[in-house]
Design a protein around this motif. Structure first.
Motif, PDB file in Angstrom:
ATOM      1  N   ALA A  64     -15.695  -8.351 -33.589  1.00  0.00           N
ATOM      2  CA  ALA A  64     -14.361  -8.640 -33.039  1.00  0.00           C
ATOM      3  C   ALA A  64     -14.267 -10.106 -32.620  1.00  0.00           C
ATOM      4  CB  ALA A  64     -14.079  -7.730 -31.848  1.00  0.00           C
ATOM      5  N   PHE A  65     -15.344 -10.622 -32.067  1.00  0.00           N
ATOM      6  CA  PHE A  65     -15.379 -12.035 -31.688  1.00  0.00           C
ATOM      7  C   PHE A  65     -15.119 -12.917 -32.898  1.00  0.00           C
ATOM      8  CE2 PHE A  65     -17.929 -15.908 -31.947  1.00  0.00           C
ATOM      9  CZ  PHE A  65     -17.424 -16.644 -30.878  1.00  0.00           C
ATOM     10  N   PHE A  66     -15.817 -12.666 -34.002  1.00  0.00           N
ATOM     11  CA  PHE A  66     -15.664 -13.523 -35.183  1.00  0.00           C
ATOM     12  C   PHE A  66     -14.299 -13.357 -35.839  1.00  0.00           C
ATOM     13  CE2 PHE A  66     -20.292 -14.094 -35.003  1.00  0.00           C
ATOM     14  CZ  PHE A  66     -20.366 -15.458 -35.256  1.00  0.00           C
ATOM     15  N   GLU A  67     -13.730 -12.170 -35.801  1.00  0.00           N
ATOM     16  CA  GLU A  67     -12.392 -11.972 -36.355  1.00  0.00           C
ATOM     17  C   GLU A  67     -11.380 -12.831 -35.601  1.00  0.00           C
ATOM     18  OE1 GLU A  67     -11.498  -7.830 -36.282  1.00  0.00           O
ATOM     19  OE2 GLU A  67     -12.923  -7.313 -37.869  1.00  0.00           O
ATOM     20  N   PHE A  68     -11.468 -12.819 -34.271  1.00  0.00           N
ATOM     21  CA  PHE A  68     -10.565 -13.618 -33.447  1.00  0.00           C
ATOM     22  C   PHE A  68     -10.819 -15.104 -33.667  1.00  0.00           C
ATOM     23  CE2 PHE A  68      -9.295 -15.842 -29.607  1.00  0.00           C
ATOM     24  CZ  PHE A  68      -8.082 -15.272 -29.299  1.00  0.00           C
ATOM     25  N   TYR A  69     -12.079 -15.482 -33.706  1.00  0.00           N
ATOM     26  CA  TYR A  69     -12.469 -16.884 -33.868  1.00  0.00           C
ATOM     27  C   TYR A  69     -11.920 -17.456 -35.175  1.00  0.00           C
ATOM     28  CZ  TYR A  69     -15.492 -20.970 -34.360  1.00  0.00           C
ATOM     29  OH  TYR A  69     -15.959 -22.247 -34.528  1.00  0.00           O
ATOM     30  N   ARG A  70     -12.097 -16.729 -36.273  1.00  0.00           N
ATOM     31  CA  ARG A  70     -11.594 -17.197 -37.572  1.00  0.00           C
ATOM     32  C   ARG A  70     -10.073 -17.315 -37.570  1.00  0.00           C
ATOM     33  NH1 ARG A  70     -15.050 -13.139 -39.456  1.00  0.00           N
ATOM     34  NH2 ARG A  70     -17.022 -13.925 -40.329  1.00  0.00           N
ATOM     35  N   ILE A 137     -17.775 -25.662 -41.733  1.00  0.00           N
ATOM     36  CA  ILE A 137     -16.650 -24.783 -41.406  1.00  0.00           C
ATOM     37  C   ILE A 137     -16.301 -23.856 -42.565  1.00  0.00           C
ATOM     38  CG2 ILE A 137     -14.911 -26.479 -42.133  1.00  0.00           C
ATOM     39  CD1 ILE A 137     -13.136 -25.467 -39.863  1.00  0.00           C
ATOM     40  N   ASP A 138     -16.505 -24.303 -43.802  1.00  0.00           N
ATOM     41  CA  ASP A 138     -16.155 -23.470 -44.956  1.00  0.00           C
ATOM     42  C   ASP A 138     -16.967 -22.181 -44.997  1.00  0.00           C
ATOM     43  OD1 ASP A 138     -14.255 -25.249 -45.790  1.00  0.00           O
ATOM     44  OD2 ASP A 138     -15.528 -26.243 -47.273  1.00  0.00           O
ATOM     45  N   PHE A 139     -18.213 -22.272 -44.541  1.00  0.00           N
ATOM     46  CA  PHE A 139     -19.049 -21.069 -44.528  1.00  0.00           C
ATOM     47  C   PHE A 139     -18.430 -20.001 -43.628  1.00  0.00           C
ATOM     48  CE2 PHE A 139     -22.429 -18.456 -42.717  1.00  0.00           C
ATOM     49  CZ  PHE A 139     -23.065 -17.996 -43.863  1.00  0.00           C
ATOM     50  N   LEU A 140     -17.958 -20.409 -42.465  1.00  0.00           N
ATOM     51  CA  LEU A 140     -17.327 -19.452 -41.546  1.00  0.00           C
ATOM     52  C   LEU A 140     -16.011 -18.941 -42.111  1.00  0.00           C
ATOM     53  CD1 LEU A 140     -18.002 -18.413 -38.570  1.00  0.00           C
ATOM     54  CD2 LEU A 140     -19.507 -20.159 -39.521  1.00  0.00           C
ATOM     55  N   LEU A 141     -15.220 -19.841 -42.689  1.00  0.00           N
ATOM     56  CA  LEU A 141     -13.918 -19.455 -43.232  1.00  0.00           C
ATOM     57  C   LEU A 141     -14.052 -18.442 -44.361  1.00  0.00           C
ATOM     58  CD1 LEU A 141     -12.091 -22.898 -43.326  1.00  0.00           C
ATOM     59  CD2 LEU A 141     -11.307 -20.877 -42.084  1.00  0.00           C
ATOM     60  N   ASN A 142     -15.065 -18.616 -45.172  1.00  0.00           N
ATOM     61  CA  ASN A 142     -15.233 -17.761 -46.353  1.00  0.00           C
ATOM     62  C   ASN A 142     -16.067 -16.520 -46.086  1.00  0.00           C
ATOM     63  OD1 ASN A 142     -13.745 -19.557 -47.967  1.00  0.00           O
ATOM     64  ND2 ASN A 142     -15.551 -20.819 -48.346  1.00  0.00           N
ATOM     65  N   SER A 143     -16.547 -16.378 -44.865  1.00  0.00           N
ATOM     66  CA  SER A 143     -17.350 -15.200 -44.523  1.00  0.00           C
ATOM     67  C   SER A 143     -16.443 -14.087 -44.016  1.00  0.00           C
ATOM     68  CB  SER A 143     -18.387 -15.555 -43.455  1.00  0.00           C
ATOM     69  OG  SER A 143     -17.749 -15.924 -42.239  1.00  0.00           O
ATOM     70  N   GLY A 145     -16.624 -10.312 -41.519  1.00  0.00           N
ATOM     71  CA  GLY A 145     -17.469  -9.613 -40.552  1.00  0.00           C
ATOM     72  C   GLY A 145     -18.300 -10.599 -39.755  1.00  0.00           C
ATOM     73  N   ILE A 146     -19.562 -10.271 -39.557  1.00  0.00           N
ATOM     74  CA  ILE A 146     -20.482 -11.138 -38.828  1.00  0.00           C
ATOM     75  C   ILE A 146     -21.195 -12.040 -39.835  1.00  0.00           C
ATOM     76  CG2 ILE A 146     -22.484 -11.230 -37.295  1.00  0.00           C
ATOM     77  CD1 ILE A 146     -21.733  -8.371 -36.386  1.00  0.00           C
ATOM     78  N   PRO A 147     -21.050 -13.371 -39.735  1.00  0.00           N
ATOM     79  CA  PRO A 147     -21.678 -14.266 -40.712  1.00  0.00           C
ATOM     80  C   PRO A 147     -23.193 -14.347 -40.513  1.00  0.00           C
ATOM     81  CG  PRO A 147     -20.634 -15.546 -38.982  1.00  0.00           C
ATOM     82  CD  PRO A 147     -20.284 -14.108 -38.713  1.00  0.00           C
ATOM     83  N   HIS A 148     -23.912 -14.165 -41.609  1.00  0.00           N
ATOM     84  CA  HIS A 148     -25.375 -14.198 -41.529  1.00  0.00           C
ATOM     85  C   HIS A 148     -25.952 -15.290 -42.420  1.00  0.00           C
ATOM     86  CE1 HIS A 148     -24.884 -10.066 -39.883  1.00  0.00           C
ATOM     87  NE2 HIS A 148     -25.975 -10.398 -39.212  1.00  0.00           N
ATOM     88  N   CYS A 149     -27.020 -15.872 -41.950  1.00  0.00           N
ATOM     89  CA  CYS A 149     -27.809 -16.843 -42.709  1.00  0.00           C
ATOM     90  C   CYS A 149     -28.648 -16.110 -43.751  1.00  0.00           C
ATOM     91  CB  CYS A 149     -28.690 -17.608 -41.717  1.00  0.00           C
ATOM     92  SG  CYS A 149     -29.865 -18.765 -42.454  1.00  0.00           S
ATOM     93  N   GLY A 150     -29.182 -16.864 -44.690  1.00  0.00           N
ATOM     94  CA  GLY A 150     -30.066 -16.265 -45.683  1.00  0.00           C
ATOM     95  C   GLY A 150     -31.285 -15.604 -45.069  1.00  0.00           C
ATOM     96  N   CYS A 151     -31.685 -16.085 -43.875  1.00  0.00           N
ATOM     97  CA  CYS A 151     -32.858 -15.516 -43.201  1.00  0.00           C
ATOM     98  C   CYS A 151     -32.513 -14.237 -42.445  1.00  0.00           C
ATOM     99  CB  CYS A 151     -33.463 -16.538 -42.240  1.00  0.00           C
ATOM    100  SG  CYS A 151     -32.547 -16.739 -40.691  1.00  0.00           S
ATOM    101  N   GLY A 152     -31.211 -13.923 -42.367  1.00  0.00           N
ATOM    102  CA  GLY A 152     -30.793 -12.710 -41.668  1.00  0.00           C
ATOM    103  C   GLY A 152     -30.233 -12.946 -40.287  1.00  0.00           C
ATOM    104  N   GLY A 153     -30.389 -14.173 -39.757  1.00  0.00           N
ATOM    105  CA  GLY A 153     -29.875 -14.479 -38.431  1.00  0.00           C
ATOM    106  C   GLY A 153     -28.371 -14.671 -38.428  1.00  0.00           C
ATOM    107  N   ILE A 154     -27.751 -14.498 -37.264  1.00  0.00           N
ATOM    108  CA  ILE A 154     -26.314 -14.721 -37.125  1.00  0.00           C
ATOM    109  C   ILE A 154     -26.032 -16.219 -37.103  1.00  0.00           C
ATOM    110  CG2 ILE A 154     -24.314 -14.446 -35.594  1.00  0.00           C
ATOM    111  CD1 ILE A 154     -25.546 -11.840 -34.605  1.00  0.00           C
TER     112      ILE A 154
END
Length: 239
Positions: A64-70, A137-143, A145-154
């Motif tokens: 919900a945080f990321f939905e609002f943030y985006r 910023i494009d990574f967040l815009l194009n993600s 749900g919860i955006p994750h790194c390749g390593c699995g971290g948020i």
């Protein structure tokens, strides 16, 4: 015009100007002010904006945080306005020491300002909480749900959320700049956000100027108070 002439005279006399700005600096670039009539605080959500953008929301209701943030904090189409451009010119002329901003949009740097203290971080920077990898910023815009790194971290935005402390290095730099200034321009801010707004009390220079559309706590103490839009006012000043 008398106000603009007075402002011009002050700018001409000073060589260590510091600009302290808030959301009103970026509204002319199409980014809404949280506290304006049409801002986020006057819109209806399941939770108030300060709760949606809190560390607790990020931890407990992350999606919900990321939905609002985006939806509400990312404005990739925004471009620097007259205020951003004039400040960059003043810096290039050697008259402006620094910009201290509560904004997170990166528009001061986009306009060419180099010495910028971003008290609340920037939406342009995002970092994996596990491995530290940085994302734009494009990574967040194009993600989704919860955006994750390749390593699995948020991947967390490099933005100071409610309940989080300000970066101490940035705070120290801002305090040093304000303390060294011979002129402080406070613009586009209601001075309602602490501890950021408390930094202005470190100023002991020659001229204190307030430019804002609504009243602030510093109006009576200012050597010059201009009620107006920041870009419209600064665009009339010669660097």
């Amino acid at each position: 015009m008398d106000e603009i002439r007075a402002l011009q005279k002050m700018v001409d006399e000073c060589g260590r100007i510091v600009f302290f700005g808030g959301a009103g600096v970026s509204t002319e670039s199409g980014i809404p002010d949280f506290r304006s009539v049409d801002g986020l605080y006057h819109q209806q959500y399941a939770y108030p904006p300060e709760e949606m953008l809190s560390h607790t929301m990020y931890e407990k209701k992350t999606e919900a945080f990321f939905e609002f943030y985006r939806a509400k904090l990312l404005y990739p189409q925004a471009r620097p306005n007259a205020a951003h451009k004039k400040l960059a010119q003043l810096e290039q002329k050697g008259k402006l020491l620094a910009v201290v901003t509560q904004n997170i949009d990166g528009l001061h740097q986009a306009a060419g300002s180099r010495n910028v203290y971003e008290l609340h971080g920037s939406v342009l920077r995002n970092r994996c909480v596990r491995c530290g990898r940085e994302y734009g910023i494009d990574f967040l815009l194009n993600s989704t749900g919860i955006p994750h790194c390749g390593c699995g971290g948020i991947v967390k935005p490099d933005v100071v959320l409610y309940e989080e402390g300000l970066d101490q290095n940035i705070l120290r730099g801002a305090v040093q700049a304000i303390s060294a200034a011979d002129m402080l321009i406070i613009a586009g801010t209601s001075l309602a956000v602490y501890p950021a707004s408390g930094l202005i009390h470190y100023f002991s220079g020659k001229y204190l100027v307030v430019i804002n559309k609504t009243a602030t706590a510093m109006d009576q103490k200012a050597d010059l108070h201009i009620c107006g839009r920041v870009g419209e006012v600064l665009s009339q000043v010669e660097a």
